[in-house]
Design an enzyme around this catalytic site. Structure first.
Site, PDB file in Angstrom:
ATOM      1  N   GLY A  32      -8.413  -3.014  -6.840  1.00 41.46           N
ATOM      2  CA  GLY A  32      -9.323  -3.798  -6.754  1.00 41.46           C
ATOM      3  C   GLY A  32     -10.086  -3.663  -5.333  1.00 41.46           C
ATOM      4  CG  HIS A  35     -15.530   0.372  -1.868  1.00 43.76           C
ATOM      5  ND1 HIS A  35     -15.755   1.701  -2.470  1.00 43.76           N
ATOM      6  CD2 HIS A  35     -14.082   0.380  -1.458  1.00 43.76           C
ATOM      7  CE1 HIS A  35     -14.887   2.440  -2.292  1.00 43.76           C
ATOM      8  NE2 HIS A  35     -13.840   1.561  -1.700  1.00 43.76           N
ATOM      9  N   GLY A  37     -17.811   3.055  -3.743  1.00 42.70           N
ATOM     10  CA  GLY A  37     -17.096   4.167  -4.137  1.00 42.70           C
ATOM     11  C   GLY A  37     -16.576   4.048  -5.610  1.00 42.70           C
ATOM     12  CG  HIS A  38     -13.391   1.259  -6.186  1.00 46.28           C
ATOM     13  ND1 HIS A  38     -13.536   0.104  -5.110  1.00 46.28           N
ATOM     14  CD2 HIS A  38     -12.344   1.909  -6.216  1.00 46.28           C
ATOM     15  CE1 HIS A  38     -12.452   0.661  -4.538  1.00 46.28           C
ATOM     16  NE2 HIS A  38     -11.498   1.138  -5.167  1.00 46.28           N
ATOM     17  CD  GLN A  61      -0.640   2.872  -3.777  1.00 46.46           C
ATOM     18  OE1 GLN A  61      -0.422   2.754  -5.108  1.00 46.46           O
ATOM     19  NE2 GLN A  61      -1.869   3.133  -3.291  1.00 46.46           N
ATOM     20  N   GLY A 147     -11.742   9.216  -6.053  1.00 47.14           N
ATOM     21  CA  GLY A 147     -12.717   9.567  -4.987  1.00 47.14           C
ATOM     22  C   GLY A 147     -12.040  10.445  -3.973  1.00 47.14           C
ATOM     23  CE  LYS A 149     -11.235   5.745   1.400  1.00 52.25           C
ATOM     24  NZ  LYS A 149     -10.049   5.564   2.033  1.00 52.25           N
ATOM     25  CD  GLN A 153      -4.742   7.849  -4.629  1.00 50.48           C
ATOM     26  OE1 GLN A 153      -4.100   7.343  -4.094  1.00 50.48           O
ATOM     27  NE2 GLN A 153      -6.061   7.509  -4.972  1.00 50.48           N
ATOM     28  NE  ARG A 187      -5.357  -0.376   4.404  1.00 51.30           N
ATOM     29  CZ  ARG A 187      -4.771   0.584   3.606  1.00 51.30           C
ATOM     30  NH1 ARG A 187      -5.440   1.616   2.912  1.00 51.30           N
ATOM     31  NH2 ARG A 187      -3.671   0.027   3.004  1.00 51.30           N
TER      32      ARG A 187
HETATM   33  O1  PAF Z   1      -6.586   4.784  -4.692  1.00 50.88           O
HETATM   34  C1  PAF Z   1      -5.812   3.714  -5.001  1.00 50.88           C
HETATM   35  O2  PAF Z   1      -6.530   2.810  -5.070  1.00 50.88           O
HETATM   36  C2  PAF Z   1      -4.295   3.740  -5.645  1.00 50.88           C
HETATM   37  O3  PAF Z   1      -3.821   4.628  -4.752  1.00 50.88           O
HETATM   38  C3  PAF Z   1      -4.237   3.864  -6.868  1.00 50.88           C
HETATM   39  C4  PAF Z   1      -4.803   5.553  -7.340  1.00 50.88           C
HETATM   40  C5  PAF Z   1      -5.028   3.048  -7.732  1.00 50.88           C
HETATM   41  C6  PAF Z   1      -2.632   4.066  -7.257  1.00 50.88           C
HETATM   42  O4  PAF Z   1      -2.221   2.520  -6.750  1.00 50.88           O
END
Ligand code: PAF
Length: 287
Positions: A32, A35, A37-38, A61, A147, A149, A153, A187
Site C-alpha cells: 500500500g 506511488h 512506481g507502483h 517483514q 520495481g 528500486k 528483493q 517511505r
Molecule cells: O516490496 C514490497 O512492497 C514488499 O516487500 C512486498 C513484495 C509486497 C512483500 O510484502
C-alpha cells in the site's frame, strides 16, 4: 469499480475461476501507500495481461528497529489511484488471516538473504519470500511485477520462482524517479523538506559513479568512492552501504563491466532510503 477481496480463501477461489477461464493475470504485490512506481507496475500489468490484480498487505517483514505500526497506510487513497491505472481487483487482508495460529513454515534463501538489506534487516527476506510465495499461490498470476528500486528483493523473488518451480514470469521495471532523481518510495512521506533535498544525494551518487564508468573508470573502489563522496558531502546522510555487484549474482566485483550494479543505502535524517543502478545504463532496467 474495483472488486475488493479480503479473505485468502475468496482470493484463491477467484484465482481458480481466472485459471478456468484462461484469463492472463498480471499481479502487483504491494504494502500500500501507493506511488507512481507502483502505478507504473499496475499499468504494465494491465497492458500485458487480461486483468491486473494488486495485493495491499502490510506484511510483518520489518527489521528489529523498524516500526510495523508506523508504515504509511491509506487504503481509500490507494483504491482511488488503482482504478485509473487499470487494476480491477484488489486483495487486501490482515496478518491473522495470512498467518493464523500455528503458522510455522517459511521460505528462506541461503545465498543472498544475509547481505546488504538482509544484513541491516535480519529476517526481512524470510518475511518477504514467505509472503510472496503465499500471494503467488493465492493469486496464481501469469506474470508478477516488481520495481528495480528493491533490487535485492527482485533477485531473491526471481530465484525463488526458479528454485521452487512457480509457474509464472517475473518482470522487473526500472525505478520511477522524481524529476530531481529521488527514487519513488512509500517511505519518502517521512522525509522533511530538508530530508527530501538530502535524499537526492543517493541518485546523485549513482550518477557520479555512472559518469566515471562512462569516462572509462573500471576500478570498483574508485567507482564506489565517487558515489560515497556525494553521500558523505551531504549533511544528515549516514551511509549504510555502497557496493558494486554483479547484477545477476550479487557478488562483489573488483572491475566493473556492463552488468555491474551499484547498490546504495543510507539513512537520511533517520529515514532509510535505497537506490541502485546499472552503471552502464543507469536509466534502464537491469533485468
Ligand atoms: O516490496 C514490497 O512492497 C514488499 O516487500 C512486498 C513484495 C509486497 C512483500 O510484502
Amino acid at each position: 469499480m474495483i472488486e475488493t477481496i479480503t479473505s485468502p480463501a475468496a482470493m484463491s477461489a477467484r484465482a481458480a475461476a481466472f485459471a478456468r477461464a484462461g484469463t492472463r493475470v498480471g499481479f502487483v504485490p504491494t504494502m500500500g501507500a501507493l506511488h507512481d512506481g507502483h502505478l507504473d507496475l499496475v499499468r504494465t500489468a494491465r497492458a500485458e495481461n487480461d486483468v491486473a490484480v494488486v495485493s495491499i498487505f502490510v506484511n510483518p517483514q520489518f527489521g528489529p528497529n523498524e516500526d510495523f505500526t508506523r508504515y504509511p497506510r491509506d487504503l481509500d487513497g490507494d483504491l482511488t489511484k488503482l482504478a485509473p491505472a487499470g487494476c480491477s481487483l484488489v486483495f487486501t487482508t490482515d496478518a491473522a488471516s495470512m498467518y493464523p495460529r500455528g503458522f510455522s513454515t517459511y521460505v528462506t534463501n541461503d545465498a543472498w538473504s544475509d547481505r546488504f538489506e538482509g544484513a541491516v534487516r535480519p529476517g526481512h527476506f524470510r518475511g518477504v519470500l514467505t509472503v510472496v510465495a503465499k500471494l503467488f499461490h493465492l493469486v496464481r498470476p501469469t506474470t508478477a511485477y516488481f520495481g528495480q528500486k528493491d533490487a535485492q528483493q527482485a533477485l531473491l523473488i526471481r530465484r525463488m520462482v526458479a528454485d521452487l518451480d512457480f509457474p509464472l514470469q517475473v518482470r522487473v521495471r526500472p525505478t520511477v524517479r522524481e524529476p530531481d532523481g529521488l527514487a519513488r518510495s512509500s517511505r519518502n512521506v517521512f522525509l522533511s523538506a530538508t530530508g527530501r533535498e538530502r535524499g537526492v544525494s543517493l541518485s546523485r551518487g549513482l550518477r557520479a559513479a555512472a559518469a566515471r564508468f562512462a569516462s572509462g573508470e573500471r576500478d570498483a573502489n574508485a567507482l564506489i568512492a565517487a558515489a560515497r563522496a556525494e553521500l558523505e558531502a551531504t549533511p544528515g546522510v549516514s551511509v549504510d552501504y555502497v557496493a558494486l555487484v554483479h547484477a545477476d549474482t550479487l557478488e562483489d566485483v573488483a572491475h566493473a563491466d556492463a552488468r555491474s550494479l551499484m547498490l546504495v543505502a543510507a539513512r537520511v535524517d533517520g529515514v532509510r532510503l535505497l537506490d541502485n543502478a546499472l552503471l552502464s545504463a543507469p536509466t534502464e532496467a537491469a533485468w
